[in-house]
Design a protein around this motif. Structure first.
Motif, PDB file in Angstrom:
ATOM      1  N   TRP A 129      -7.751  23.474  10.337  1.00  0.00           N
ATOM      2  CA  TRP A 129      -6.871  23.489   9.165  1.00  0.00           C
ATOM      3  C   TRP A 129      -5.483  23.996   9.540  1.00  0.00           C
ATOM      4  O   TRP A 129      -5.330  24.833  10.432  1.00  0.00           O
ATOM      5  N   ASN A 130      -4.477  23.487   8.859  1.00  0.00           N
ATOM      6  CA  ASN A 130      -3.149  24.077   8.961  1.00  0.00           C
ATOM      7  C   ASN A 130      -3.139  25.395   8.208  1.00  0.00           C
ATOM      8  O   ASN A 130      -3.564  25.459   7.056  1.00  0.00           O
ATOM      9  N   VAL A 131      -2.643  26.452   8.856  1.00  0.00           N
ATOM     10  CA  VAL A 131      -2.594  27.777   8.233  1.00  0.00           C
ATOM     11  C   VAL A 131      -1.205  28.360   8.458  1.00  0.00           C
ATOM     12  O   VAL A 131      -0.699  28.370   9.585  1.00  0.00           O
ATOM     13  N   SER A 132      -0.600  28.849   7.405  1.00  0.00           N
ATOM     14  CA  SER A 132       0.756  29.388   7.495  1.00  0.00           C
ATOM     15  C   SER A 132       0.808  30.599   8.419  1.00  0.00           C
ATOM     16  O   SER A 132      -0.087  31.450   8.414  1.00  0.00           O
ATOM     17  N   CYS A 133       1.877  30.690   9.193  1.00  0.00           N
ATOM     18  CA  CYS A 133       2.100  31.852  10.055  1.00  0.00           C
ATOM     19  C   CYS A 133       2.827  32.973   9.313  1.00  0.00           C
ATOM     20  O   CYS A 133       3.087  34.032   9.899  1.00  0.00           O
ATOM     21  N   THR A 134       3.161  32.753   8.050  1.00  0.00           N
ATOM     22  CA  THR A 134       3.806  33.791   7.249  1.00  0.00           C
ATOM     23  C   THR A 134       2.740  34.668   6.611  1.00  0.00           C
ATOM     24  O   THR A 134       1.907  34.184   5.841  1.00  0.00           O
ATOM     25  N   ASN A 135       2.745  35.933   6.924  1.00  0.00           N
ATOM     26  CA  ASN A 135       1.787  36.865   6.339  1.00  0.00           C
ATOM     27  C   ASN A 135       2.245  37.282   4.948  1.00  0.00           C
ATOM     28  O   ASN A 135       3.412  37.183   4.599  1.00  0.00           O
ATOM     29  N   GLY A 136       1.300  37.771   4.152  1.00  0.00           N
ATOM     30  CA  GLY A 136       1.620  38.212   2.797  1.00  0.00           C
ATOM     31  C   GLY A 136       0.956  37.328   1.758  1.00  0.00           C
ATOM     32  O   GLY A 136       0.534  36.199   2.035  1.00  0.00           O
ATOM     33  N   ASN A 196     -10.340  42.852   5.556  1.00  0.00           N
ATOM     34  CA  ASN A 196      -9.130  42.030   5.598  1.00  0.00           C
ATOM     35  C   ASN A 196      -9.329  40.555   5.280  1.00  0.00           C
ATOM     36  O   ASN A 196      -8.433  39.750   5.531  1.00  0.00           O
ATOM     37  N   PHE A 197     -10.488  40.168   4.726  1.00  0.00           N
ATOM     38  CA  PHE A 197     -10.666  38.725   4.520  1.00  0.00           C
ATOM     39  C   PHE A 197     -10.641  38.297   3.055  1.00  0.00           C
ATOM     40  O   PHE A 197     -10.740  37.103   2.759  1.00  0.00           O
ATOM     41  N   CYS A 198     -10.485  39.221   2.124  1.00  0.00           N
ATOM     42  CA  CYS A 198     -10.620  38.834   0.715  1.00  0.00           C
ATOM     43  C   CYS A 198      -9.532  37.859   0.269  1.00  0.00           C
ATOM     44  O   CYS A 198      -9.742  37.088  -0.677  1.00  0.00           O
ATOM     45  N   ASN A 199      -8.375  37.850   0.952  1.00  0.00           N
ATOM     46  CA  ASN A 199      -7.306  36.938   0.539  1.00  0.00           C
ATOM     47  C   ASN A 199      -7.444  35.530   1.119  1.00  0.00           C
ATOM     48  O   ASN A 199      -6.772  34.610   0.647  1.00  0.00           O
ATOM     49  N   ASP A 200      -8.296  35.358   2.125  1.00  0.00           N
ATOM     50  CA  ASP A 200      -8.447  34.022   2.714  1.00  0.00           C
ATOM     51  C   ASP A 200      -8.876  33.012   1.649  1.00  0.00           C
ATOM     52  O   ASP A 200      -8.259  31.961   1.462  1.00  0.00           O
ATOM     53  N   TYR A 209      -1.786  26.590   3.193  1.00  0.00           N
ATOM     54  CA  TYR A 209      -2.482  25.620   4.024  1.00  0.00           C
ATOM     55  C   TYR A 209      -1.743  24.285   4.144  1.00  0.00           C
ATOM     56  O   TYR A 209      -2.314  23.317   4.634  1.00  0.00           O
ATOM     57  N   GLY A 210      -0.521  24.250   3.687  1.00  0.00           N
ATOM     58  CA  GLY A 210       0.306  23.080   3.921  1.00  0.00           C
ATOM     59  C   GLY A 210       0.171  22.001   2.866  1.00  0.00           C
ATOM     60  O   GLY A 210      -0.613  22.100   1.920  1.00  0.00           O
ATOM     61  N   ALA A 211       0.946  20.933   3.054  1.00  0.00           N
ATOM     62  CA  ALA A 211       1.018  19.861   2.053  1.00  0.00           C
ATOM     63  C   ALA A 211      -0.142  18.879   2.148  1.00  0.00           C
ATOM     64  O   ALA A 211      -0.395  18.118   1.226  1.00  0.00           O
ATOM     65  N   GLY A 212      -0.865  18.891   3.260  1.00  0.00           N
ATOM     66  CA  GLY A 212      -1.964  17.950   3.439  1.00  0.00           C
ATOM     67  C   GLY A 212      -3.266  18.471   2.872  1.00  0.00           C
ATOM     68  O   GLY A 212      -3.285  19.234   1.902  1.00  0.00           O
ATOM     69  N   PRO A 213      -4.384  18.096   3.493  1.00  0.00           N
ATOM     70  CA  PRO A 213      -5.688  18.585   3.024  1.00  0.00           C
ATOM     71  C   PRO A 213      -5.756  20.111   3.085  1.00  0.00           C
ATOM     72  O   PRO A 213      -5.244  20.732   4.019  1.00  0.00           O
ATOM     73  N   VAL A 214      -6.400  20.694   2.086  1.00  0.00           N
ATOM     74  CA  VAL A 214      -6.543  22.150   2.041  1.00  0.00           C
ATOM     75  C   VAL A 214      -8.020  22.505   1.907  1.00  0.00           C
ATOM     76  O   VAL A 214      -8.807  21.742   1.345  1.00  0.00           O
ATOM     77  N   PRO A 215      -8.427  23.657   2.436  1.00  0.00           N
ATOM     78  CA  PRO A 215      -9.842  24.023   2.382  1.00  0.00           C
ATOM     79  C   PRO A 215     -10.268  24.462   0.989  1.00  0.00           C
ATOM     80  O   PRO A 215      -9.457  24.998   0.210  1.00  0.00           O
ATOM     81  N   THR A 216     -11.530  24.243   0.679  1.00  0.00           N
ATOM     82  CA  THR A 216     -12.110  24.822  -0.527  1.00  0.00           C
ATOM     83  C   THR A 216     -12.399  26.300  -0.259  1.00  0.00           C
ATOM     84  O   THR A 216     -12.223  26.789   0.866  1.00  0.00           O
ATOM     85  N   LEU A 217     -12.868  26.995  -1.277  1.00  0.00           N
ATOM     86  CA  LEU A 217     -13.214  28.399  -1.096  1.00  0.00           C
ATOM     87  C   LEU A 217     -14.224  28.568   0.034  1.00  0.00           C
ATOM     88  O   LEU A 217     -14.043  29.412   0.924  1.00  0.00           O
ATOM     89  N   MET A 218     -15.302  27.777   0.019  1.00  0.00           N
ATOM     90  CA  MET A 218     -16.327  27.935   1.035  1.00  0.00           C
ATOM     91  C   MET A 218     -15.858  27.432   2.400  1.00  0.00           C
ATOM     92  O   MET A 218     -16.255  27.979   3.439  1.00  0.00           O
ATOM     93  N   SER A 241     -12.965  27.831   3.508  1.00  0.00           N
ATOM     94  CA  SER A 241     -12.077  28.861   4.051  1.00  0.00           C
ATOM     95  C   SER A 241     -12.835  29.863   4.908  1.00  0.00           C
ATOM     96  O   SER A 241     -12.224  30.609   5.686  1.00  0.00           O
ATOM     97  N   THR A 242     -14.173  29.895   4.782  1.00  0.00           N
ATOM     98  CA  THR A 242     -14.948  30.822   5.611  1.00  0.00           C
ATOM     99  C   THR A 242     -14.840  30.472   7.098  1.00  0.00           C
ATOM    100  O   THR A 242     -14.992  31.345   7.948  1.00  0.00           O
ATOM    101  N   ASP A 243     -14.574  29.188   7.420  1.00  0.00           N
ATOM    102  CA  ASP A 243     -14.361  28.819   8.822  1.00  0.00           C
ATOM    103  C   ASP A 243     -13.143  29.569   9.375  1.00  0.00           C
ATOM    104  O   ASP A 243     -13.159  30.043  10.515  1.00  0.00           O
TER     105      ASP A 243
END
Length: 341
Positions: free
Chosen positions: A211-218, A251-255, A267-276, A278-280
């Protein structure tokens, strides 16, 4: 200049007939009574404001750190109850739990009465909540000699941010304790898992678990809600905690929240993960952090704090999300519980 502190635990009157509000040091405040002659303040014990807070005296003044206790509690004069701003005098005397309240585990790595160091790495829950401090006090009550020296990890705090947390009934037992932790508001697992941002592409994303994941924290992967720290390397974290007996990762509750509430920002403009799905991403980040800690010291025991249940109307557990949170926690647990620990 303020007069010397009494050594016998007694209190001095604030000199020159001044009130408690003339005392500008929180620790010194605990050694005085109000120096005015008139009632109702004269002779009343002075009480300090909590660390990084001030008493509300109106006019946008944010410098008053000492007031008569009765004024701060709203029981004398024109003061309004400000217990939430009221601090404590000195380190608390922590009473040990009775022996019948304890069960001794055979073969424990750290026996009761032994030296114990723990460290918490988390997001907003470590920065803004008191459970870390309460754990510190509870371990002391159980008889452990808790030693928590500060590390050199950037962003570390000795307690909740600004001590602007609700005051629980047992606050006196922990609020003056120094409990270093790394609590970075809104951050997700990947903010604690990488050595650099060199693998981020031109649009500010890296690939994690496909998945695409932003490098911006927060929170919402937005710089405005990141806080002053942009990045901290996983090796810096690992070196900072290598002397700990126990490290708690919270530290994972925000994922998953990012996937639910701001998917395209993180997660970007393309496909984004579902809640489950996101566990990957969560498992990848936890693995990286745990392995880095064990590379510095394989004897550190790492706990991963499960996602706590959501609140409803502040006071109640939101029953509608309990099963979903259980599924999320179980999916993550199954994939990390076999790691050496």
């Amino acid at each position: 200049a303020e007069p010397p502190m009494p050594q016998d635990g007694s209190r001095l009157r604030v000199p020159r007939g001044l009130g408690c509000d003339a005392v500008t040091d929180r620790e010194a405040c605990c050694h005085y009574v109000d120096g005015r002659d008139e009632m109702p303040y004269g002779g009343q014990d002075c009480a300090p404001a909590r660390a990084n807070t001030w008493f509300d005296v109106g006019h946008d003044i944010q410098t008053v750190v000492c007031q008569p206790r009765c004024w701060a509690t709203g029981s004398c004069g024109g003061g309004a109850a400000q217990e939430s701003r009221l601090g404590f005098c000195g380190r608390p005397e922590v009473s040990l739990l009775p022996q019948e309240a304890l069960v001794t585990q055979e073969g424990a790595r750290v026996p009761v009465g032994g030296q114990l160091r723990f460290y918490v790495i988390g997001s907003s829950n470590a920065a803004w909540q008191t459970w870390v401090d309460q754990m510190h006090a509870r371990l002391m009550r159980m008889g452990y000699k808790v030693t928590l020296p500060p590390s050199e990890i950037p962003g570390e705090e000795p307690g909740p941010v600004g001590r602007r947390t609700p005051k629980c009934d047992d606050a006196e037992s922990y609020e003056t304790l120094q409990t270093p932790r790394l609590g970075l508001q809104g951050w997700s697992t990947w903010g604690f898992a990488y050595e650099s941002q060199d693998d981020c592409d031109a649009n500010g994303y890296r690939r994690i678990a496909g998945w695409n994941v932003s490098c911006t924290n927060g929170w919402a992967c937005t710089p405005t809600w990141r806080g002053p720290l942009e990045f901290v390397s996983v090796s810096t974290i690992a070196r900072g905690v290598k002397g700990a007996d126990v490290v708690v990762l919270a530290n994972f509750c925000n994922d998953g929240r990012n996937a639910q509430y701001c998917p395209h920002e993180c997660y970007g403009a393309g496909p984004v993960p579902t809640l489950m799905e996101s566990t990957d991403i969560t498992v990848d980040g936890l693995n990286r952090t745990i392995r880095a800690i064990h590379a510095e010291n394989p004897n550190v025991v790492v706990f991963v704090l499960a996602k706590y249940d959501d609140a409803k109307q502040v006071l109640y557990v939101n029953d509608r999300t309990v099963e979903r949170n259980h599924e999320l926690n179980s999916a993550i647990k199954q994939r990390i519980e076999t790691l050496p620990n």
